[in-house]
Design a protein around this motif. Structure first.
Motif: not given
Length: 332
Positions: A32, A35-38
């Motif tokens: 997660f 995919r969804r953060t830096d």
């Protein structure tokens, strides 16, 4: 021990039950973040707003792990302490001794029950008193080294500190009624540390001092162990061992602490060299060839049947050449 943030437990529990094992569960969490953060993006320029400096994400994970690992160790210690207390309370007390006392008014002897301390209890009390006195005045570095909370550090009046070459762990005692993070204010600066707690009289300072050297504020974290202490992990700017946590604190003798470094703290080249030395020592003890001798044997094997070799046409036999000291093969 109650831990803040349990509002997410049901959601996380559903993921864990679906995945069945810890590794797939953690894989979901880190997937997660990917995919969804830096979280995994590395900053190559200070002006970049996305991502973290190199190795920073790894440090964050390590600190989060260490936070709850320490809490788990504290829970185990408290559980063991409670078990010992239950066993102690379940012990049958010794019979009371009858002591004859003369009253001043009637001049008659009257008897009443006096609970005398058994020798074992008295001995334990004396030991506690001696330990307490020693704790305040006579503790040596050898004593500090036996305690994980003061390893490579020291125990002071209301706090203790331990260290590695990279960071420090400070534990500041708090009153028993301090059970919420909202009742604690920890001010971490590059060169100072302050811990304030909220009680009936308002905010009071439990710890305030100027640090001996600078620390990285952004990599430092703190955790409250309700009713016990505040645990502060400080990341050192410079890799070195400190003689004292605070500038006005008595200094420890760095010659008496553990100056070794964990393998994972070394760079890849240094780790490889240490592993090679350990391997070679084990090979010598077993009477087997070392890594250098194996390399030389491989070179010898390649040249064994080449044109111009005195061994050409013969079966390979490394014992025909003394390779115990590879350097001798190249001497002229």
């Amino acid at each position: 021990m109650a831990i803040e943030g349990t509002i997410y437990d049901n959601a996380l529990l559903g993921i864990l039950q679906n995945e069945g094992q810890i590794y797939p569960f953690l894989d979901v969490i880190f997937g997660f973040l990917y995919r969804r953060t830096d979280f995994y993006k590395i900053q190559h320029d200070e002006n970049e707003k996305m991502g973290f400096p190199a190795r920073m994400a790894e440090k964050i994970v390590q600190k989060a792990f260490k936070k709850y690992y320490d809490m788990s160790m504290e829970d185990d210690a408290q559980q063991l302490k409670r078990k010992k207390q239950v066993l102690k309370e379940s012990e049958i007390p010794p019979p009371a001794a009858t002591v004859e006392v003369i009253t001043s008014e009637e001049g008659e002897a009257k008897s009443f029950q006096v609970q005398k301390e058994p020798n074992a209890v008295k001995s334990r009390k004396e030991k506690v008193i001696q330990t307490s006195e020693k704790k305040n005045f006579e503790l040596t570095q050898a004593d500090f080294q036996k305690n994980a909370e003061s390893y490579n550090g020291a125990i002071r009046n209301n706090y203790s500190w331990a260290q590695t070459i990279k960071d420090l762990d400070v534990r500041v005692k708090v009153p028993q009624n301090v059970i919420s993070g909202k009742s604690v204010k920890v001010d971490i600066k590059h060169n100072s540390l302050t811990v304030n707690v909220l009680n009936e009289e308002g905010w009071t300072t439990e710890f305030d001092g100027e640090l001996s050297f600078k620390i990285n504020v952004e990599d430092s974290v703190w955790t409250l162990f309700p009713g016990e202490h505040v645990h502060v992990n400080l990341d050192k700017v410079q890799e070195r061992f400190w003689e004292s946590l605070l500038k006005d604190e008595p200094k420890i003798d760095l010659k008496e602490i553990d100056n070794s470094r964990p393998m994972e703290d070394l760079d890849e080249e240094a780790q490889a060299k240490v592993k090679e030395l350990v391997y070679n020592e084990r090979q010598k003890q077993l009477g087997l060839p070392t890594s250098d001798q194996k390399k030389m044997e491989n070179i010898l094997k390649e040249a064994w049947d080449k044109e111009g070799s005195p061994f050409r046409g013969q079966p390979f036999d490394p014992s025909a050449v003394n390779i115990s000291n590879p350097g001798d093969l190249f001497k002229t």
